[in-house]
Design an enzyme around this catalytic site. Structure first.
Site, PDB file in Angstrom:
ATOM      1  CD  GLU A 243       8.381   0.665  10.282  1.00 35.57           C
ATOM      2  OE1 GLU A 243       9.307   0.225   9.579  1.00 35.57           O
ATOM      3  OE2 GLU A 243       7.191   0.699   9.915  1.00 35.57           O
TER       4      GLU A 243
ATOM      5  CD  GLU B  37       2.335  -0.661  10.392  1.00 36.74           C
ATOM      6  OE1 GLU B  37       1.202  -1.138  10.659  1.00 36.74           O
ATOM      7  OE2 GLU B  37       2.625  -0.165   9.302  1.00 36.74           O
TER       8      GLU B  37
ATOM      9  CG  ASN C 199      -0.311  -0.154   2.516  1.00 31.23           C
ATOM     10  OD1 ASN C 199       0.730  -0.799   2.644  1.00 31.23           O
ATOM     11  ND2 ASN C 199      -0.897   0.436   3.548  1.00 31.23           N
TER      12      ASN C 199
END
Length: 367
Positions: A341, A127, A30
């Site tokens: 992150e 994640e 994505n």
């Protein structure tokens, strides 16, 4: 990046943060360029080398990043790109010379990578998915709340892991909120992603588009009402016939135990729920296996800070949504992942700590 600790009698200790070694990275489709840059930048800055596998649906952007690194003088072999399907990722995760894995993607794949890393006692950051809550209190700026709800659901065809797809609206503002929301959503142009005025492009693949539509069908069967959208769109220009275009979907009359409310859809499907009081909505917002993000719209900042302190999520927005300043850490609670992150916190995950004690006196030995 180390620390210094002064000890009695002139002795002291310090710590060094050193590279973990070889990092394996796997990105999602994505945000392919962002995934590659978010993972490679801290890895390389901390002195590691990295082997990165992009999604097979978006294989080119990581190669482009590698070309950029090469052009600015990064030594060959520091950033490496490999291509492949799931088996390639499995081989990377289990490779004995890989010291750390960093992954963005689904919970199921994250679990497989975590299992592979456990066998080798590797460092890992994950994640994963989300089913984030967005809470709109009665005193919010309604126009901004509508815009925030759209940013939380319809950006990038809804293919955003942090999306606030469970939109909790105070009962007293439900009707005006929905009226404004539908009015703005109807104006979203679906079409050519290269056109400046296009707001909705194609879903990544036929399989993903069909998955989104299945969730809409299930929602209707479970009692939800489609207030707008949730349908295939055929563009008039035949050059777009290979794309899979869907209209942004607004679901009302939703309840917490619906499939579409509990599971990550990864498409432009907004589930609107209502609430009456603060304690109730906090409890319901936290009633999820995920904890990636969340949002609150209110003009009462005391309430905003009180609510976000109780929300079980790693990234919270007050009076906005899906904003990613590079200096702010990003990551989740619960099954939404491990580690962070971006920002200073990301450097901790690409280094290991060495403690050093320094004696400045004679050794005190009783033997």
């Amino acid at each position: 990046m180390g620390t210094h600790l002064q000890l009695p009698n002139g002795n002291f200790a310090y710590t060094r943060r050193e590279p973990v070694g070889v990092v394996g990275g796997i990105g999602a489709w994505n945000y392919p360029y962002q995934m590659a840059s978010w993972k490679t930048s801290p890895a390389i800055a901390c002195g590691n080398t990295i082997v990165f596998k992009p999604s097979p649906l978006t294989p080119l952007t990581a190669v482009m990043l590698a070309e950029v690194y090469s052009q600015v003088g990064l030594p060959h072999g520091v950033f490496n790109v490999i291509q492949g399907q799931g088996q390639t990722g499995s081989l990377l995760s289990s490779h004995p010379e890989v010291d750390k894995m960093t992954f963005t993607g689904s919970v199921s794949t994250g679990q497989k990578i975590m299992t592979a890393c456990a066998k080798g006692i590797k460092h890992i950051t994950l994640e994963l998915g989300g089913k984030s809550p967005l809470i709109l209190f009665a005193d919010c700026d309604l126009d901004n709340a509508v815009k925030g709800a759209m940013m939380a659901n319809f950006m990038t065809q809804g293919q955003v892991c942090s999306n606030g797809t469970r939109v909790f609206v105070h009962k007293s503002i439900l009707e005006p909120f929905l009226a404004k929301l539908v009015e703005r959503t109807k104006k979203m142009k679906i079409g050519d992603p290269f056109a400046e005025d296009t707001m909705v492009g194609a879903t990544i693949s036929k399989e993903q588009a069909e998955k989104v539509l299945r969730y809409v069908d299930i929602a209707k069967k479970e009692g939800a009402r489609v207030l707008f959208g949730g349908e295939r769109v055929t563009l008039s220009d035949p050059k777009f016939s290979g794309g899979h275009y869907l209209s942004p979907c607004i679901l009302t009359q939703c309840h917490d135990d619906m499939t579409v409310v509990k599971e990550e859809v990864f498409g432009s499907v907004m589930s609107v729920l209502t609430f009456s009081d603060e304690d109730e909505v906090i409890r319901r917002a936290n009633d999820s296996v995920f904890g990636l993000a969340g949002g609150v719209f209110t003009n009462d900042l005391a309430r905003a800070h009180r609510v976000v302190a109780q929300m079980e999520a790693g990234s919270i927005y007050i009076n906005n949504y899906n904003v990613y300043p590079v200096g702010v850490p990003f990551g989740g609670y619960k099954m939404s992942g491990l580690g962070r992150e971006n920002a200073r916190e990301s450097l901790d995950h690409y280094t290991q700590v060495k403690s050093v004690y320094v004696e400045t006196n004679d050794v005190d030995c009783p033997y």
